[in-house]
Design an enzyme around this catalytic site. Structure first.
Site, PDB file in Angstrom:
ATOM      1  N   HIS A  72      38.307  38.432  31.434  1.00  0.00           N
ATOM      2  CA  HIS A  72      38.560  38.391  32.716  1.00  0.00           C
ATOM      3  C   HIS A  72      39.640  38.807  33.359  1.00  0.00           C
ATOM      4  CE1 HIS A  72      34.322  36.311  33.579  1.00  0.00           C
ATOM      5  NE2 HIS A  72      34.145  37.160  32.730  1.00  0.00           N
ATOM      6  N   TYR A 201      35.185  30.364  42.689  1.00  0.00           N
ATOM      7  CA  TYR A 201      35.395  29.035  43.073  1.00  0.00           C
ATOM      8  C   TYR A 201      35.505  28.862  44.463  1.00  0.00           C
ATOM      9  CZ  TYR A 201      37.515  28.161  38.319  1.00  0.00           C
ATOM     10  OH  TYR A 201      37.927  28.004  37.018  1.00  0.00           O
ATOM     11  N   PRO A 293      38.205  19.352  35.746  1.00  0.00           N
ATOM     12  CA  PRO A 293      37.740  20.587  35.158  1.00  0.00           C
ATOM     13  C   PRO A 293      38.062  22.005  35.793  1.00  0.00           C
ATOM     14  CG  PRO A 293      35.788  19.341  35.782  1.00  0.00           C
ATOM     15  CD  PRO A 293      36.925  18.284  35.952  1.00  0.00           C
ATOM     16  N   LYS A 297      41.132  23.697  31.599  1.00  0.00           N
ATOM     17  CA  LYS A 297      42.396  23.617  30.762  1.00  0.00           C
ATOM     18  C   LYS A 297      42.067  22.592  29.302  1.00  0.00           C
ATOM     19  CE  LYS A 297      45.359  26.249  32.743  1.00  0.00           C
ATOM     20  NZ  LYS A 297      45.328  27.357  31.967  1.00  0.00           N
ATOM     21  N   TYR A 385      46.770  29.517  35.291  1.00  0.00           N
ATOM     22  CA  TYR A 385      45.344  29.859  35.079  1.00  0.00           C
ATOM     23  C   TYR A 385      45.278  30.630  33.752  1.00  0.00           C
ATOM     24  CZ  TYR A 385      40.356  30.097  35.732  1.00  0.00           C
ATOM     25  OH  TYR A 385      38.745  30.062  35.603  1.00  0.00           O
TER      26      TYR A 385
HETATM   27  C1  PHB Z   1      32.746  26.446  32.782  1.00  0.00           C
HETATM   28  O1  PHB Z   1      32.264  27.590  32.664  1.00  0.00           O
HETATM   29  O2  PHB Z   1      31.945  25.519  32.229  1.00  0.00           O
HETATM   30  C2  PHB Z   1      33.776  26.257  33.611  1.00  0.00           C
HETATM   31  C3  PHB Z   1      34.588  27.414  34.135  1.00  0.00           C
HETATM   32  C4  PHB Z   1      35.479  27.190  34.756  1.00  0.00           C
HETATM   33  C5  PHB Z   1      36.104  25.734  35.103  1.00  0.00           C
HETATM   34  C6  PHB Z   1      35.258  24.883  34.725  1.00  0.00           C
HETATM   35  C7  PHB Z   1      34.157  24.988  33.919  1.00  0.00           C
HETATM   36  O3  PHB Z   1      36.910  25.837  35.907  1.00  0.00           O
END
Ligand code: PHB
Ligand code: APR
Length: 391
Positions: A72, A201, A293, A297, A385
């Site tokens: 990605h 997001y 979350p 990380k 990130y």
């Molecule tokens: C997930 O795919 O579970 C996931 C992805 C990104 C995040 C948190 C969880 O920031």
């Protein structure tokens, strides 16, 4: 029972550590309280920094990740019904992340470990770590209804946030740092191709939402919900309607719906235990630290700890020097605190506190405008990130 390194917990930290120690010719026994099916089904984020990908490859555990992992090159930040892409390679000089579910990493590591005949006991509950500050630490555990003792030269506490090993550090020695957030995440798995090819997001007045994925056929989606929410309060219809509202854009983007196969609420917290070592007990992964979350990380930190600890144990074995073991906690904590900082920033950037004032709402939007319009601010997010290299 006797071994060199007693590893408590078969999550990513314990499993990778076991693999690295085996590669270095150091014997280890892994004790895991749950059964194999449970460990292989547990849903967790799988956003891998380059350092994590490199570490899994170097451990000889990267074959399926290399075939099935998806590269990605960015994420989308969505707010005010508008979409903004954060282009990782453009902002960081070529870095990206790999999407490969944590469940698959655990499956790969378990299969490798068992193939090699490595002792990995499922259904083995560690009850206590004793004598951590002596030359002969022991793990007391229960397996198949019987209590037993694992005598070790070292103990690796990789038993997650709710494990027992952290409790072996006397209160007067350890120090904890904690932050709670007044919300949780309601997460679903849905049998439907992801509605976007990168993670989204979304900041919305009704709360945060995240679109992620497990494979080209399976979506993973999250909604910010009040702390203490019971997942049963949320019907499928209610979840999809809420996701649609929070992801809505001015350009008519649509969310694909599909059957929900899993639904659960996870808590959002920041937690660090210092130091990550007491005598011959070393804490790794969630046993020592938890990040919210947002930014994914947790896995990357667990992998970093396992690599650092394995390297230190191998160094001690080869040279007789405990210098790297002595540096273990400080080395890991530098990375941990950078991840705490980033995860906390991402969380406050995107979530809406229940008591947010109008002023705070405007500030949050201004921060989002800044991140998506200034190269310097975008680079700061993209660097964190995609991850900082392991020391
Ligand atoms: C997930 O795919 O579970 C996931 C992805 C990104 C995040 C948190 C969880 O920031
Ligand atoms: N005895 C044996 N095993 C135990 C005990 C115990 N007393 N207590 C907990 N465990 C096991 C759990 O069942 C689990 O399999 O320890 C393991 C800990 O694994 P994780 O929670 O996955 O922790 P870690 O390996 O540090 O990985 C961190 O998990 O929570 C996510 O986001 C986080 O991705 C990160 C990763």
């Amino acid at each position: 029972m006797r071994t060199t390194v007693g590893i408590i917990g078969a999550g990513p930290a314990g499993l990778l550590l076991a693999r690295l120690l085996r590669n270095a010719g150091i014997d280890a026994v892994v004790l895991e309280v749950r059964d194999r099916a449970h460990v292989e089904r547990r849903q967790r984020a799988g956003i891998l920094e380059q350092g994590t990908v490199d570490a899994l490859r170097a451990a000889g555990a990267g074959a399926r990740m290399d075939r099935e992992g998806l590269r990605h090159d960015g994420i989308e930040l969505r707010f005010d019904r508008r979409r903004h892409r954060v282009d990782f390679p453009a902002l960081t000089g070529g870095r990206s992340v790999t999407v490969y579910p944590q469940t698959e990493i655990c499956k790969d590591l378990i299969a490798l470990h068992l193939e090699g005949g490595g002792p990995l006991l499922f259904g083995a509950e560690a009850l206590a770590v004793e004598g951590a500050d002596t030359g002969r630490p022991r793990v007391r555990f229960r397996h198949e209804g019987r209590e037993d003792v694992l005598e070790c030269a070292y103990v690796a506490g990789c038993d997650g946030f709710r494990g027992v090993s952290r409790g072996a550090v006397p209160a007067g020695i350890g120090r904890t740092f904690e932050q709670r957030y007044p919300f949780g995440w309601l997460g679903i798995l849905a049998e439907v191709p992801p509605s976007h090819d990168e993670l989204v997001y979304a900041r919305h007045d009704r709360g945060f939402a995240l679109l992620s994925m497990r494979s080209p056929a399976v979506s993973r989606l999250y909604l910010q919900v009040p702390e203490g929410t019971d997942a049963r309060e949320w019907s499928e219809e209610r979840i999809w309607r809420e996701l649609e509202r929070r992801f809505e854009t001015a350009d008519g983007w649509t969310l694909r719906r599909g059957p929900v196969t899993q639904k659960s609420v996870t808590s959002v917290r920041s937690y660090v235990h210092e130091p990550m070592r007491h005598g011959r007990l070393f804490l790794a992964g969630d046993a020592a630290h938890v990040v919210p979350p947002t930014g994914a990380k947790g896995l990357n930190l667990a992998v970093g700890d396992a690599v650092t600890l394995a390297r230190a144990l191998a160094h001690e074995r080869e040279t007789g020097s405990a210098a790297l073991l002595d540096a273990y906690s400080a080395t890991c904590l530098r990375r941990v605190w950078q991840a705490e900082r980033f995860s906390c920033d991402m969380t406050t950037l995107l979530h809406r506190a229940p008591d947010a004032t109008a002023f705070e709402d405007r500030l949050q939007l201004a921060r989002l405008e800044r991140v998506t319009s200034s190269r310097a601010a975008g680079t700061d997010l993209a660097e964190a990130y995609t991850g900082f290299p392991l020391e």
